[in-house]
Write an enzyme that holds these catalytic residues in place. Structure first.
Site, short mmCIF file in Angstrom:
data_model
loop_
_atom_site.label_atom_id
_atom_site.label_comp_id
_atom_site.label_asym_id
_atom_site.label_seq_id
_atom_site.Cartn_x
_atom_site.Cartn_y
_atom_site.Cartn_z
N GLY A 68 0.05 -11.74 2.86
CA GLY A 68 0.34 -13.05 2.29
C GLY A 68 1.51 -13.69 3.02
O GLY A 68 1.54 -14.89 3.27
N GLN A 175 0.06 -15.13 -6.05
CA GLN A 175 0.17 -14.60 -7.42
C GLN A 175 -0.80 -15.27 -8.39
O GLN A 175 -0.78 -14.97 -9.59
CB GLN A 175 1.61 -14.75 -7.95
CG GLN A 175 2.60 -13.88 -7.22
CD GLN A 175 2.46 -12.39 -7.54
OE1 GLN A 175 1.68 -11.99 -8.43
NE2 GLN A 175 3.18 -11.55 -6.83
N SER A 195 -3.38 -12.73 -0.85
CA SER A 195 -3.06 -11.40 -0.34
C SER A 195 -3.81 -10.36 -1.18
O SER A 195 -3.67 -10.33 -2.41
CB SER A 195 -1.56 -11.17 -0.45
OG SER A 195 -1.24 -9.85 -0.09
N ALA A 196 -4.59 -9.49 -0.51
CA ALA A 196 -5.52 -8.61 -1.24
C ALA A 196 -4.84 -7.64 -2.20
O ALA A 196 -5.37 -7.35 -3.28
CB ALA A 196 -6.35 -7.82 -0.23
N HIS A 197 -3.66 -7.13 -1.82
CA HIS A 197 -3.08 -6.05 -2.64
C HIS A 197 -2.58 -6.53 -4.00
O HIS A 197 -2.25 -5.72 -4.86
CB HIS A 197 -2.00 -5.29 -1.87
CG HIS A 197 -0.69 -6.00 -1.73
ND1 HIS A 197 0.40 -5.70 -2.51
CD2 HIS A 197 -0.28 -6.98 -0.89
CE1 HIS A 197 1.43 -6.46 -2.14
NE2 HIS A 197 1.04 -7.24 -1.17
N CYS A 315 10.17 -7.16 -2.92
CA CYS A 315 10.87 -7.08 -1.64
C CYS A 315 12.35 -7.41 -1.76
O CYS A 315 13.11 -7.21 -0.82
CB CYS A 315 10.20 -7.96 -0.60
SG CYS A 315 9.82 -9.60 -1.20
#
Ligand code: PLP
Length: 372
Positions: A68, A175, A195-197, A315
């Protein structure tokens, strides 16, 4: 472990794991013309159709990226490369994957505007339009759902208003994907990142939607993969994974567990409060303040109790500073530092919510007892 940190990342869905496992032996370079290469190409194009269907786009408008973060960087920096005199309009509550590239551009002399949210963490369209009224060329980059509070931003309303001005709009939907329906035409956006995760897909794979005809230049230079927008031999396994995750995510989760959790916390834990409660929010996110509690200490104590939660963005959760999102909402530094994010997924259960609330109640009481 009761895992309530699904905005940081989610467990891989079994269906996604199976889809990826079926691709382990497909090793050809997707750019090769021979049969081995074309097997990989087929995996990629199938996944591209699934991602496109998921967001109501055309397959040729999807660029696979390494995350992402990379999708956001390509959108923002790629626009800046294509339009050297275009302004960047963003918000003070974006993820660092937007804020940092924008800050670098400001350091290099580009003009940027950072819109502030109201006390519930939502950008007010009227104020935004006032701030950008005179901008003639620019990119508006505004997240669809905030990663810390879950607050849904008025992207469609903003698009409607700024289109007449000729501005482009990118939305960071990292998100929002899998939590609320996504459709690029309904939103009216020119670019959108996922973003896949974050929705039970693998880590290290994202996608950027770029509406046909929109001018963006590649940030990394190399081969002609992904229409030259993201050169480098494709992550075939990851791409298979994001495709399957998108197919599964078309059924969005509901707010049952989050609502139950918030109700039980407010009832059982004195001096607790919900951040962003008056704004529309994605159904899985609860950001809760616990008066007089240090959020990092609480997260560590909850880990000892086998509950995974987070102080904010994964992060930056090792940072000591108060969240930039909560402080932009005019919360005091003390309130922001007392806030913890709990985020749910379709794999959580009501029993977990009940057990977790009791452990949180005990932990907060014990920590406050130490203070008193
Ligand atoms: N944008 C938002 C809103 C996020 O929450 C995140 C991750 O936390 C990202 C972007 C970055 O995504 P990735 O982890 O795939 O780089």
């Amino acid at each position: 472990m009761i895992y309530f940190d699904n905005n940081a990342t989610t467990p891989l869905a079994k269906e996604v794991k199976d889809e990826m496992a079926a691709c382990f032996d497909i090793f050809g370079n997707p750019s090769s013309l021979h049969f081995e290469g074309q097997k990989s190409r087929q995996v990629i194009e199938k996944a591209r159709r699934r991602v496109a269907d998921f967001i109501g786009a055309r397959p040729e408008e999807i660029v696979f990226t390494g995350s992402g973060t990379e999708a956001n960087n390509i959108a923002v920096a790629g626009y800046a490369l294509a339009e050297p005199d275009g302004m960047i309009i963003t918000t003070a509550i974006e993820h660092s994957a937007v804020l940092k590239p924008v800050c670098r551009m400001e350091d290099q002399g580009r003009t940027a505007i950072k819109l502030l949210p109201d006390a519930d963490g939502r950008i007010v369209v009227k104020d935004a339009l006032g701030a950008i009224r005179s901008v003639q060329k620019g990119l508006v980059t505004i997240m669809l759902a905030n990663n810390e509070t879950g607050v849904i931003q008025p992207v469609r309303e903003l698009v409607e208003a700024v289109k007449a001005q000729g501005l482009l709009v990118h939305t960071d939907a990292v998100q929002a994907a899998g939590k609320i329906p996504l459709n690029v035409d309904e939103l009216g956006v020119d670019m959108l990142s996922i973003s896949a995760h974050k929705f039970h897909g693998p880590k290290g794979i994202g996608a950027l939607y770029i509406r046909g005809g929109v001018k963006v230049l590649p940030v990394v230079l190399g081969g002609s993969q992904e229409h030259t927008m993201r050169p480098g031999t494709e992550n075939v396994l990851g791409i298979a994974g994001i495709g399957k995750a998108c197919e599964l995510a078309s059924e969005c989760c509901d707010s049952r567990l989050r609502d139950m959790f918030e109700e039980l916390i407010l009832k059982n834990v004195p001096d607790s409060f919900v951040n962003g409660k008056n704004a529309p929010r994605v159904p899985n996110t609860a950001n809760i303040g616990f008066k007089d509690i240090d959020n990092q200490a609480l997260v560590i104590n909850l880990d000892i109790e086998d509950i995974a939660a987070s102080t904010g963005a994964a992060c930056s959760s090792a940072k000591k500073e108060a969240s930039h999102v909560l402080t932009a909402m005019c919360m005091s530094s003390a309130e922001a530092r007392s806030s913890v994010r709990f985020s749910f997924s379709r794999y959580n259960t009501e029993e977990e919510v009940v057990t977790a609330v009791e452990r949180i109640r005990r932990t907060v009481e014990r920590m406050r007892g130490r203070l008193g």
